[in-house]
Design an enzyme around this catalytic site. Sequence first.
Site, PDB file in Angstrom:
ATOM      1  N   LYS A 141     -93.797  33.639  -1.643  1.00  0.00           N
ATOM      2  CA  LYS A 141     -93.228  34.195  -3.193  1.00  0.00           C
ATOM      3  C   LYS A 141     -93.866  33.278  -3.599  1.00  0.00           C
ATOM      4  CE  LYS A 141     -88.391  34.102  -6.099  1.00  0.00           C
ATOM      5  NZ  LYS A 141     -87.380  34.130  -5.673  1.00  0.00           N
ATOM      6  N   SER A 182     -84.762  38.235  -8.106  1.00  0.00           N
ATOM      7  CA  SER A 182     -86.370  37.781  -8.841  1.00  0.00           C
ATOM      8  C   SER A 182     -87.538  37.853  -8.258  1.00  0.00           C
ATOM      9  CB  SER A 182     -86.652  36.216  -9.516  1.00  0.00           C
ATOM     10  OG  SER A 182     -86.414  35.896  -8.067  1.00  0.00           O
ATOM     11  N   SER A 219     -81.422  36.663  -5.131  1.00  0.00           N
ATOM     12  CA  SER A 219     -82.736  37.036  -5.512  1.00  0.00           C
ATOM     13  C   SER A 219     -83.539  37.955  -4.284  1.00  0.00           C
ATOM     14  CB  SER A 219     -83.842  36.061  -6.088  1.00  0.00           C
ATOM     15  OG  SER A 219     -83.422  36.159  -7.463  1.00  0.00           O
TER      16      SER A 219
HETATM   17  N1  LIG Z   1     -82.497  34.248  -9.179  1.00  0.00           N
HETATM   18  C1  LIG Z   1     -81.515  34.887  -8.933  1.00  0.00           C
HETATM   19  O1  LIG Z   1     -80.785  34.588  -7.216  1.00  0.00           O
HETATM   20  C2  LIG Z   1     -81.124  35.750  -9.626  1.00  0.00           C
HETATM   21  C3  LIG Z   1     -80.427  35.536 -10.001  1.00  0.00           C
HETATM   22  N2  LIG Z   1     -80.394  37.301 -10.654  1.00  0.00           N
HETATM   23  C4  LIG Z   1     -80.703  35.064 -11.699  1.00  0.00           C
HETATM   24  O2  LIG Z   1     -80.949  35.194 -12.253  1.00  0.00           O
HETATM   25  O3  LIG Z   1     -80.403  33.493 -11.906  1.00  0.00           O
END
Ligand SMILES: NC(=O)C[C@H](N)C(=O)O
Length: 488
Positions: free
Chosen positions: A77, A152, A176
């Site tokens: 990532k 993400s 994410s």
């Molecule tokens: N970063 C994550 O684990 C995803 C979460 N949807 C966020 O936007 O904070």
Amino acid sequence: MTLFNKSAKELQSLIHKKELSAAELTAESFRRIGAVDGDVKAFLALDEERASARAKELDNTPMEDRGPLHGLPIGVKDNIVTEGLETTCASRMLGGFDPIYNATAATKLDQAGLVTVGKLNMDEFAMGGSTENSFYKKTANPWNLDYVPGGSSGGSAAAVAAGEVPFSLGSDTGGSIRQPAAYCGVVGMKPTYGRVSRYGLVAFASSLDQIGPVTRTVEDNAFLLSAVSGHDPYDSTSFGVDVPDFASALTGDVKGLKIGIASEYLGEGVGDASKNAVREAARVLESLGAEVSEVSLPNTKYALPAYYLLSSSEASSNLARFDGIRYGFRADDVRTLEDLYKKTRSEGFGDEVKTRIMLGTFALSSGFYDAYYKKAQKVRTLVQGDFMNAFEDYDVIIGPTTPTPAFKLGTQVDDPLTMYANDILTIPVNLAGVPAISVPCGFTEGLPLGLQIIGRHFDESTVYRVAHAFEQATDHHKVMPEIREVQA
Ligand SMILES: NC(=O)C[C@H](N)C(=O)O
């Protein structure tokens, strides 16, 4: 021989028997990327020359010095820094940033004999649930290219589902890793907070962020987590416990294990397809000898607002370092220092990142701190308490990973509240710091669904054991999406 549909374990055994070399496998990974990534768009950066040279070098390692992952290609990532390989966090702000060091997780990949082929797309600075917040490109879901891969870590999940790499690393702050794994029909683990070093993971919300593996099978996941885990003197929050050989926990036996099915995870806001797939998974686990009954996690509904306050507060502080002076992007035509900060940050960050910085700055400002930040911290303690109480009676807790399957590209990106609500079942786990995995548990309208299995702190072994037994008793992981290959 077709290689892209094989698990890392199968590929490794071919390498071990000398039926395949690391160089051939790396070449095959680049061939597959060349043939499908024009549609899937999982990768942001690739370095074939460097990866091929490294694979050749690994082919010369004597057999007795090779670990279980030796010679396998992997994608990383783009918020995990990799020396000499551009790391952008999918942000304009870090365009052209060429790190001078490796994240500890990246160093551990090298030590395990893996070949990093490239960097994977994500929501900018890991903020989002669809990978549509990337400044560079929108990744597609390999099961249906009109749908999002989740986020993400959308690139990490899509690349694995599409057979471009056998596995990848992602990061999980509020879901994410698990949410994109569920949307793409692959296995994604968010380890216990402190299991994997965060050194070199570009910080979003430091008290929640964890690096973890995305794979096609539970066994591959266990291997990869063992490889990247462990205490790191560069990360004081990494924990000094021994790293088990997680793969040895995969006994296939769940007899007598107590499994709680979280009633709130089958409640309001959760779609029927997700509920039914999890009820069916519970029946499978019962038939294998586990004892399944309902458990309540009463503070679940408060987790989402608490998460967005806490994670945004931490982000507002962490992202202050991107000022146009130290890294990446710098705005033109500025007259004063203040101008430089303002213009750089206005032009360098996308809308979602700016929204969170403003929300976090507000929540931390004097006069509002007690009402928002402090209250959210108290809620966090209550959510943790829910899990601690449940784990007095249960070995693991299960529920859906997400309320619905993947949604169509472009349908939620302008509606942050709907987008945030996709995380209602993953966020409590991050607030509590416990480990959780998503494993494929079925399909609805051609799109995959994920079963989430949550464990006690540092008890990834039991999580893997249950996940593996479920996987072996079902066929969901055996199907791969059909993607048209384009000749390069
Ligand atoms: N970063 C994550 O684990 C995803 C979460 N949807 C966020 O936007 O904070």
